[in-house]
Design a protein around this motif. Structure first.
Motif, PDB file in Angstrom:
ATOM      1  N   UNK A  48      55.972  24.191  29.045  1.00 52.95           N
ATOM      2  CA  UNK A  48      55.790  23.744  30.522  1.00 52.95           C
ATOM      3  C   UNK A  48      55.045  24.640  31.277  1.00 52.95           C
ATOM      4  N   UNK A  49      54.317  24.200  32.415  1.00 53.30           N
ATOM      5  CA  UNK A  49      53.659  25.414  33.176  1.00 53.30           C
ATOM      6  C   UNK A  49      54.565  25.549  34.491  1.00 53.30           C
ATOM      7  N   UNK A  50      54.836  26.916  34.202  1.00 53.32           N
ATOM      8  CA  UNK A  50      55.873  27.732  35.270  1.00 53.32           C
ATOM      9  C   UNK A  50      54.818  28.371  36.293  1.00 53.32           C
ATOM     10  N   UNK A  51      55.115  27.867  37.318  1.00 49.30           N
ATOM     11  CA  UNK A  51      54.290  28.742  38.672  1.00 49.30           C
ATOM     12  C   UNK A  51      55.246  29.854  39.156  1.00 49.30           C
ATOM     13  N   UNK A  52      54.822  30.723  38.924  1.00 45.60           N
ATOM     14  CA  UNK A  52      55.770  32.018  39.040  1.00 45.60           C
ATOM     15  C   UNK A  52      54.956  33.266  39.892  1.00 45.60           C
ATOM     16  N   UNK A  53      55.768  33.967  40.846  1.00 43.59           N
ATOM     17  CA  UNK A  53      55.197  35.176  41.345  1.00 43.59           C
ATOM     18  C   UNK A  53      55.425  36.455  40.725  1.00 43.59           C
ATOM     19  N   UNK A  54      54.704  37.183  40.537  1.00 43.39           N
ATOM     20  CA  UNK A  54      54.799  38.376  39.861  1.00 43.39           C
ATOM     21  C   UNK A  54      54.502  39.695  40.701  1.00 43.39           C
ATOM     22  N   UNK A  55      55.169  40.799  40.427  1.00 42.13           N
ATOM     23  CA  UNK A  55      55.158  41.957  40.882  1.00 42.13           C
ATOM     24  C   UNK A  55      54.830  42.965  40.056  1.00 42.13           C
ATOM     25  N   UNK A  56      53.395  43.532  39.968  1.00 38.59           N
ATOM     26  CA  UNK A  56      53.163  44.668  38.982  1.00 38.59           C
ATOM     27  C   UNK A  56      53.531  44.641  37.752  1.00 38.59           C
ATOM     28  N   UNK A  57      52.628  43.371  37.257  1.00 39.38           N
ATOM     29  CA  UNK A  57      52.732  43.209  35.981  1.00 39.38           C
ATOM     30  C   UNK A  57      51.963  44.096  35.095  1.00 39.38           C
ATOM     31  N   UNK A  58      52.367  44.986  34.267  1.00 39.01           N
ATOM     32  CA  UNK A  58      51.491  45.806  33.390  1.00 39.01           C
ATOM     33  C   UNK A  58      50.567  45.205  32.285  1.00 39.01           C
ATOM     34  N   UNK A  59      49.171  45.416  32.394  1.00 35.41           N
ATOM     35  CA  UNK A  59      48.318  44.508  31.520  1.00 35.41           C
ATOM     36  C   UNK A  59      47.281  45.708  31.209  1.00 35.41           C
ATOM     37  N   UNK A  60      46.105  45.429  30.295  1.00 38.77           N
ATOM     38  CA  UNK A  60      45.099  46.195  30.057  1.00 38.77           C
ATOM     39  C   UNK A  60      44.050  45.267  29.778  1.00 38.77           C
ATOM     40  N   UNK A  61      42.918  45.529  30.331  1.00 36.51           N
ATOM     41  CA  UNK A  61      41.651  44.646  30.264  1.00 36.51           C
ATOM     42  C   UNK A  61      40.777  44.876  29.226  1.00 36.51           C
ATOM     43  N   UNK A  62      40.891  43.908  28.180  1.00 33.79           N
ATOM     44  CA  UNK A  62      40.462  43.933  26.753  1.00 33.79           C
ATOM     45  C   UNK A  62      39.140  43.193  26.620  1.00 33.79           C
ATOM     46  N   UNK A  63      38.739  42.425  27.541  1.00 30.87           N
ATOM     47  CA  UNK A  63      37.548  41.744  27.718  1.00 30.87           C
ATOM     48  C   UNK A  63      37.037  41.580  28.993  1.00 30.87           C
ATOM     49  N   UNK A  64      35.935  42.259  29.506  1.00 21.73           N
ATOM     50  CA  UNK A  64      35.567  42.253  31.114  1.00 21.73           C
ATOM     51  C   UNK A  64      34.614  41.248  31.099  1.00 21.73           C
ATOM     52  N   UNK A  65      33.970  41.199  32.219  1.00 20.49           N
ATOM     53  CA  UNK A  65      32.813  40.249  32.642  1.00 20.49           C
ATOM     54  C   UNK A  65      31.586  40.582  32.359  1.00 20.49           C
ATOM     55  N   UNK A  66      31.398  41.896  31.770  1.00 19.95           N
ATOM     56  CA  UNK A  66      30.205  42.243  31.330  1.00 19.95           C
ATOM     57  C   UNK A  66      29.991  41.933  29.864  1.00 19.95           C
ATOM     58  N   UNK A  67      30.584  41.078  29.279  1.00 23.77           N
ATOM     59  CA  UNK A  67      30.696  40.777  27.557  1.00 23.77           C
ATOM     60  C   UNK A  67      30.877  41.668  26.923  1.00 23.77           C
ATOM     61  N   UNK A  68      31.890  42.782  27.208  1.00 22.85           N
ATOM     62  CA  UNK A  68      32.530  43.683  26.511  1.00 22.85           C
ATOM     63  C   UNK A  68      33.800  43.312  26.084  1.00 22.85           C
ATOM     64  N   UNK A  69      34.200  43.541  24.737  1.00 23.72           N
ATOM     65  CA  UNK A  69      35.355  43.252  24.197  1.00 23.72           C
ATOM     66  C   UNK A  69      36.020  44.461  23.356  1.00 23.72           C
ATOM     67  N   UNK A  70      37.198  45.053  23.924  1.00 27.13           N
ATOM     68  CA  UNK A  70      37.706  46.168  23.209  1.00 27.13           C
ATOM     69  C   UNK A  70      38.170  45.511  21.970  1.00 27.13           C
TER      70      UNK A  70
END
Ligand code: SF4
Lengths: 206, 290
Positions: free
Chosen positions: A167-189
């Motif tokens: 299902x598609x759960x619409x949720x509100x989150x506070x300070x969810x920890x994530x790492x950028x591994x693909x950016x908008x400059x075509x780089x992929x970790x």
């Protein structure tokens, strides 16, 4: 240094992110995995028949929360199904690559600024991230309890007939920890780590 | 036969919410090896906070509660049909209590059964009869992400220059770790079966993951290969979640099966950091857990 971001996210904020950045993400996000992506593709992106009025209504509601918003590849564990007092008790990311056939179109459909998941995605998505611009946030796979604890509110649920995880759960989150591994400059970790570990593997196979 | 439904439901709860101490210790050591402030360290710190929180709140460690795989050793003569029924109703009850996520999906219709039951094969139950008058049930929850990166090689494999010997085994396993990258929720554990046929080998590569983490392989050659594989795998630098880092594999377990003269399979089951396994023992009407 960890960056704090809140949805809806601006293009400038997105462009300033680069692979390897650690981010604490807040605001509204919507869970969507295999069945939801397939539904979006079948009903709106490559429809064989016009969407039903009900499907159109759902799309409109989703658009309202996903414009400059974030989608989350996640199949949560939810309690309170009988009373509809929903509470998310576990909410780790699922493998994103399965959505590769759909993701670029879904980013365009909603004007997404971010996709949260695990494992990274392919070239088609990387190109769409560049065009949007948007980024891929890698959540910590399996960290379901920590992520569930960042969910402060369940705002809505769509497509519950597909089952709780899909299902598609619409949720509100506070300070969810994530790492950028693909950016908008075509780089992929992921590409970087794959290439560097390939060199090590070649040495080890000698 | 005694009604074990609640006792098995408790086994499921423990397995899903309370990570074994030995696994947690290895995760903590791995966290300390990563650079503070790095993506790898954020991953490890989040994992550790998560393990803590799940235990405190009695909630699933990971939302993918996986395929429940039961390994049952039963006193010979026991009615396994009745036990199967009890295991299945315990799985259903644990699902109602949100200890397990509904995870059984019909392969044709895509419909989720909603109660974690599907045909006779979901959950998975392996039975072995024993002479002793003790019933033990080992439960492993095997998540989909790490199950998807499991692999089977048929040696010789010329693309890897892997022959039918232990160095060939090493090459196949390292190739599997490279292909997996972080997708099996690294850092993980490797269960390896040498030999067998295609299906016995996969089952054995999972069962070997039940072995004591700190114990030694009784076969000294395999014992050395286990350490070497862990070390070599970590040299690839794939790191937690594939973010790059020092620890990719926390431990390796190898088992050896008889094979046909014509076949030489190397089978790898990848177990994610959420290495959920627990044991329940029933002796003289008394249930204990470890
Ligand atoms: S691979 Fe393991 S930790 Fe990762 S999502 Fe699946 S069950 Fe959870």
């Amino acid at each position: 240094m960890t960056i704090e971001l809140r949805t809806p996210i601006t293009d400038d904020a997105i462009r300033s992110l680069k692979v390897g950045d650690t981010v604490l993400l807040s605001g509204v996000v919507v869970t969507a995995r295999d069945a939801a992506h397939k539904w979006l593709a079948d009903a709106f992106i490559h429809p064989l028949q016009p969407p039903s009025p009900q499907e159109q209504a759902t799309l409109k509601e989703l658009k309202a929360v996903l414009d400059r918003g974030v989608i989350f590849h996640c199949g949560p564990v939810v309690t309170g199904l009988d009373t509809r007092q929903y509470r998310i008790v576990a909410a780790g990311p699922t493998t994103s690559m399965r959505e590769e056939p759909y993701q670029a179109d879904v980013i365009r459909l909603f004007n997404l600024k971010g996709v949260i998941g695990k494992g990274g995605m392919g070239q088609k998505t990387l190109d769409a991230l560049h065009a949007s611009p948007a980024v891929y946030f890698h959540a910590i796979g399996g960290a379901a309890a920590v992520i569930a604890q960042t969910v402060t509110e369940v705002l809505r649920v769509h497509l519950l007939e597909l089952g709780v995880p899909e299902a598609m759960w619409v949720i509100h989150v506070e300070r969810l920890p994530v790492v950028v591994t693909m950016d908008s400059h075509k780089r992929s970790l992921h590409d970087q780590v794959r290439a560097q570990s390939r060199r090590a593997l070649d040495r080890l196979l000698k | 036969m005694m009604d074990l439904k609640e006792a098995i439901c408790e086994l499921i709860r423990l397995t899903s919410t309370d990570l074994p101490a030995g696994v947690e210790k290895r995760l903590r050591e791995a966290a300390n090896r990563e650079e503070p402030g790095s993506a790898a360290r954020l991953a490890m710190d989040t994992i550790l906070a998560n393990v803590d929180m799940a235990r405190k709140n009695s909630t699933p460690i990971c939302q993918d509660t996986g395929t429940p795989i039961f390994f049952v050793h039963y006193p010979s003569g026991m009615d396994t049909g009745a036990l199967t029924a009890q295991i299945r109703s315990a799985v259903e009850l644990a699902t109602q209590r949100s200890t397990l996520r509904p995870n059984a999906v019909h392969s044709l219709t895509g419909k989720n059964s909603g109660n974690n039951l599907g045909n006779d094969t979901f959950p998975t139950i392996h039975y072995t009869a024993i002479k002793e008058d003790t019933l033990t049930i080992d439960l492993m929850l095997k998540g989909g992400g790490c199950e998807n990166v499991g692999a089977q090689y048929s040696l010789p494999d010329t693309s890897l220059d892997a022959a039918r010997d232990l160095d060939g085994v090493r090459k196949a396993v390292l190739d599997a770790v490279h292909r997996a990258q972080g997708d099996g929720c690294a850092p993980g554990f490797l269960g390896v079966a040498i030999g067998g046929d295609r299906d016995t080998a996969y089952a054995a590569s999972k069962e070997v993951l039940l072995r004591d983490l700190d114990g030694r392989n009784p076969d000294e050659t395999l014992n050395q290969l286990e350490s070497r594989l862990t070390q070599d795998a970590n040299e690839m630098g794939i790191g937690p979640m594939g973010f790059g880092g020092k620890t990719t594999v926390l431990g390796t377990r190898i088992t050896c099966l008889y094979r046909l003269p014509a076949s030489y399979f190397v089978t790898i089951s990848y177990m994610c950091w959420a290495y959920r396994r627990r044991k329940m023992t029933l002796t003289a009407g008394q249930v204990t857990y470890e």
